[in-house]
Design a protein around this motif. Structure first.
Motif, PDB file in Angstrom:
ATOM      1  N   TYR A 293     -18.732  -7.454  -8.760  1.00 13.50           N
ATOM      2  CA  TYR A 293     -17.509  -7.479  -9.560  1.00 13.50           C
ATOM      3  C   TYR A 293     -16.593  -8.655  -9.238  1.00 13.50           C
ATOM      4  N   ALA A 294     -16.894  -9.430  -8.194  1.00 14.73           N
ATOM      5  CA  ALA A 294     -16.135 -10.632  -7.831  1.00 14.73           C
ATOM      6  C   ALA A 294     -14.630 -10.422  -7.901  1.00 14.73           C
ATOM      7  N   PRO A 295     -14.099  -9.474  -7.160  1.00 13.32           N
ATOM      8  CA  PRO A 295     -12.655  -9.210  -7.237  1.00 13.32           C
ATOM      9  C   PRO A 295     -11.830 -10.353  -6.667  1.00 13.32           C
ATOM     10  N   GLU A 296     -10.654 -10.547  -7.258  1.00 16.75           N
ATOM     11  CA  GLU A 296      -9.710 -11.540  -6.738  1.00 16.75           C
ATOM     12  C   GLU A 296      -8.846 -10.968  -5.623  1.00 16.75           C
ATOM     13  N   ARG A 297      -8.788  -9.642  -5.561  1.00 16.67           N
ATOM     14  CA  ARG A 297      -8.094  -8.952  -4.473  1.00 16.67           C
ATOM     15  C   ARG A 297      -8.842  -7.660  -4.160  1.00 16.67           C
ATOM     16  N   ILE A 298      -8.675  -7.197  -2.930  1.00 17.21           N
ATOM     17  CA  ILE A 298      -9.155  -5.873  -2.538  1.00 17.21           C
ATOM     18  C   ILE A 298      -7.951  -5.075  -2.078  1.00 17.21           C
ATOM     19  N   VAL A 299      -7.795  -3.873  -2.612  1.00 17.05           N
ATOM     20  CA  VAL A 299      -6.697  -2.990  -2.216  1.00 17.05           C
ATOM     21  C   VAL A 299      -7.280  -1.772  -1.506  1.00 17.05           C
ATOM     22  N   LEU A 300      -6.825  -1.540  -0.288  1.00 14.52           N
ATOM     23  CA  LEU A 300      -7.235  -0.386   0.505  1.00 14.52           C
ATOM     24  C   LEU A 300      -6.131   0.663   0.414  1.00 14.52           C
ATOM     25  N   LEU A 301      -6.452   1.798  -0.173  1.00 17.94           N
ATOM     26  CA  LEU A 301      -5.476   2.872  -0.289  1.00 17.94           C
ATOM     27  C   LEU A 301      -5.150   3.453   1.085  1.00 17.94           C
ATOM     28  N   GLY A 302      -3.907   3.958   1.233  1.00 15.84           N
ATOM     29  CA  GLY A 302      -3.553   4.678   2.441  1.00 15.84           C
ATOM     30  C   GLY A 302      -4.071   6.097   2.369  1.00 15.84           C
ATOM     31  N   PRO A 303      -3.829   6.906   3.396  1.00 16.83           N
ATOM     32  CA  PRO A 303      -2.963   6.624   4.545  1.00 16.83           C
ATOM     33  C   PRO A 303      -3.681   5.765   5.578  1.00 16.83           C
ATOM     34  N   GLY A 304      -2.916   5.136   6.444  1.00 16.71           N
ATOM     35  CA  GLY A 304      -3.484   4.324   7.511  1.00 16.71           C
ATOM     36  C   GLY A 304      -4.093   3.039   6.998  1.00 16.71           C
ATOM     37  N   ALA A 305      -4.612   2.249   7.939  1.00 14.71           N
ATOM     38  CA  ALA A 305      -5.237   0.972   7.586  1.00 14.71           C
ATOM     39  C   ALA A 305      -6.419   0.683   8.506  1.00 14.71           C
ATOM     40  N   THR A 306      -6.941   1.739   9.156  1.00 17.84           N
ATOM     41  CA  THR A 306      -8.016   1.533  10.129  1.00 17.84           C
ATOM     42  C   THR A 306      -9.293   1.012   9.487  1.00 17.84           C
ATOM     43  N   LEU A 307      -9.451   1.213   8.194  1.00 21.35           N
ATOM     44  CA  LEU A 307     -10.674   0.775   7.519  1.00 21.35           C
ATOM     45  C   LEU A 307     -10.679  -0.730   7.245  1.00 21.35           C
TER      46      LEU A 307
ATOM     47  N   PRO B 217      -3.015 -13.357   1.399  1.00 22.77           N
ATOM     48  CA  PRO B 217      -3.724 -12.093   1.641  1.00 22.77           C
ATOM     49  C   PRO B 217      -4.705 -11.757   0.517  1.00 22.77           C
ATOM     50  N   TYR B 218      -5.934 -11.513   0.916  1.00 23.49           N
ATOM     51  CA  TYR B 218      -6.989 -11.109  -0.020  1.00 23.49           C
ATOM     52  C   TYR B 218      -7.210  -9.601   0.061  1.00 23.49           C
ATOM     53  N   LEU B 219      -7.168  -9.079   1.269  1.00 22.61           N
ATOM     54  CA  LEU B 219      -7.274  -7.640   1.510  1.00 22.61           C
ATOM     55  C   LEU B 219      -5.872  -7.079   1.723  1.00 22.61           C
ATOM     56  N   LEU B 220      -5.463  -6.161   0.860  1.00 20.53           N
ATOM     57  CA  LEU B 220      -4.126  -5.589   0.913  1.00 20.53           C
ATOM     58  C   LEU B 220      -4.222  -4.106   1.253  1.00 20.53           C
ATOM     59  N   SER B 221      -3.711  -3.732   2.417  1.00 20.73           N
ATOM     60  CA  SER B 221      -3.754  -2.344   2.861  1.00 20.73           C
ATOM     61  C   SER B 221      -2.430  -1.663   2.543  1.00 20.73           C
ATOM     62  N   MET B 222      -2.477  -0.624   1.729  1.00 19.02           N
ATOM     63  CA  MET B 222      -1.248   0.042   1.332  1.00 19.02           C
ATOM     64  C   MET B 222      -0.618   0.837   2.466  1.00 19.02           C
ATOM     65  N   GLY B 223      -1.367   1.053   3.545  1.00 18.61           N
ATOM     66  CA  GLY B 223      -0.819   1.710   4.720  1.00 18.61           C
ATOM     67  C   GLY B 223      -0.045   0.781   5.615  1.00 18.61           C
TER      68      GLY B 223
END
Length: 357
Positions: A298-312, A342-348
């Motif tokens: 899918y060649a994303p321009e951003r990756i968003v990691l949903l919370g809770p936390g950010a350990t992933l 930032p390419y990887l954005l962690s919502m936590g």
């Protein structure tokens, strides 16, 4: 041409709601009272503690907050509420994936399961995503068969340790040759290997592994031997409780724990049900492959990691480093890239969350 950023969304698994996440729902999602009330109502109907109560206590309790029937529902609520909060004027979601329990969350967010929406439960009845996640979490807590242990296959700079993977394969075979021991690969988690097994095997394994990086080997509290044959009974109970007609084609593409893709136009819902409540329960979950396939497909321009936390976040970055994504070859490459843009954005993470909502 759309100005929105093409975005891959990643859903977290168990173990992401910890002491630092206490109050997550109050802190970030007080604007979704109908959603939280609907979830509380479903929990009360089952005789379970309300999520608002668990999230709102003054002190985190490892015993209460990490047990499967509570942790699964808390993490689903936080993650789904985060998903609703993504600014769709800036981010176009091209695909969803997740780690372990995050697969169930991804199903709910994608529309493959009837999800609770911001206005309350679906008109048809109980929210099916919550029902599946809460139900499977409860089954896991009731049986709590075996456990999980994490050990690294990369060094502190996230580079592969020569021979480590082969060493762990050999050690697994040796332990399984001993009477009463059952040990399996549970999850491929970027640069980490998650083992699942019975108590005898995990004790033997822990005794054989050399301590590393001040935290490994790490035994996971209140976790069963997820994604191993020890979960056969749980898988069978899950199939009895959640029939195939609960699933429908997703409205957003999904990438599963084998790296398999499920698109809105070509998903076989019977096969999706069978994978969800059979294969991924009793076979290894390859989160590494899921991330690598998702970015290549899918060649994303951003990756968003949903919370809770950010350990992933570390596991996501390690998975991308393995394929040289964005030219990354090490932890330092990733950190420097994140500092530039930032390419990887962690919502936590508060500072990164601000880019997403």
């Amino acid at each position: 041409m759309s100005s929105k950023l093409k975005t891959l969304v990643i859903c977290p698994g168990r173990g992401t709601y910890n002491a630092t996440e206490l109050g997550y729902l109050q802190r970030y999602h007080a604007d979704k009272p109908a959603l939280l009330a609907a979830l509380d109502q479903q929990r009360q109907a089952l005789g379970q503690p309300r999520l608002s109560e668990l999230d709102g206590v003054e002190r985190y309790s490892m015993t209460q907050h990490s047990r499967g029937d509570n942790a699964s529902a808390l993490i689903w609520a936080c993650a789904y509420a985060d998903f609703l909060s993504i600014d769709r004027d800036r981010y176009e979601i091209c695909a969803l994936t997740g780690n372990s329990m995050g697969w169930y969350i991804a199903l709910g967010c994608s529309g493959a399961l009837g999800a609770v929406n911001a206005m309350g439960v679906d008109a048809e009845g109980p929210a099916q995503a919550f029902e599946l996640i809460n139900g499977m979490g409860t089954l896991m807590h009731q049986s709590l068969s075996g456990g999980q242990l994490i050990y690294p296959e990369v060094d502190s700079d996230w580079r592969p340790i020569p021979g480590r993977s082969e060493q762990l394969d050999t050690l697994t075979e040796q332990i399984n040759s001993e009477s009463g021991c059952e040990l399996y690969l549970s999850i491929r988690l970027g640069g980490l290997r998650v083992f699942g097994g019975n108590e005898a095997a995990l004790k033997r394994l822990q005794g054989e592994l050399t301590p590393e990086q001040d935290r490994y080997p790490m035994r996971l509290y209140n976790h069963a031997a997820f994604h191993t044959p020890l979960m056969q009974d749980n898988a069978a109970q899950g199939r009895q409780q959640f029939p195939p007609d609960r699933l429908q084609s997703p409205t957003i593409s999904l990438v599963d724990g084998r790296g398999g893709c499920w698109s809105p136009l070509s998903s076989n819902t019977e096969a999706l049900w069978r994978y969800t409540l059979d294969h991924q329960v009793v076979q290894p979950y390859d989160f590494t492959a899921a991330i690598q396939v998702a970015v290549r497909e899918y060649a994303p321009e951003r990756i968003v990691l949903l919370g809770p936390g950010a350990t992933l976040g570390g596991a996501v970055a390690q998975s991308l480093i393995q394929i040289g994504w964005n030219g990354w070859r090490s932890k330092q490459d990733f950190i420097e890239s994140q500092q530039r843009e930032p390419y990887l954005l962690s919502m936590g993470i508060e500072s990164q969350r601000a880019f997403v909502v």
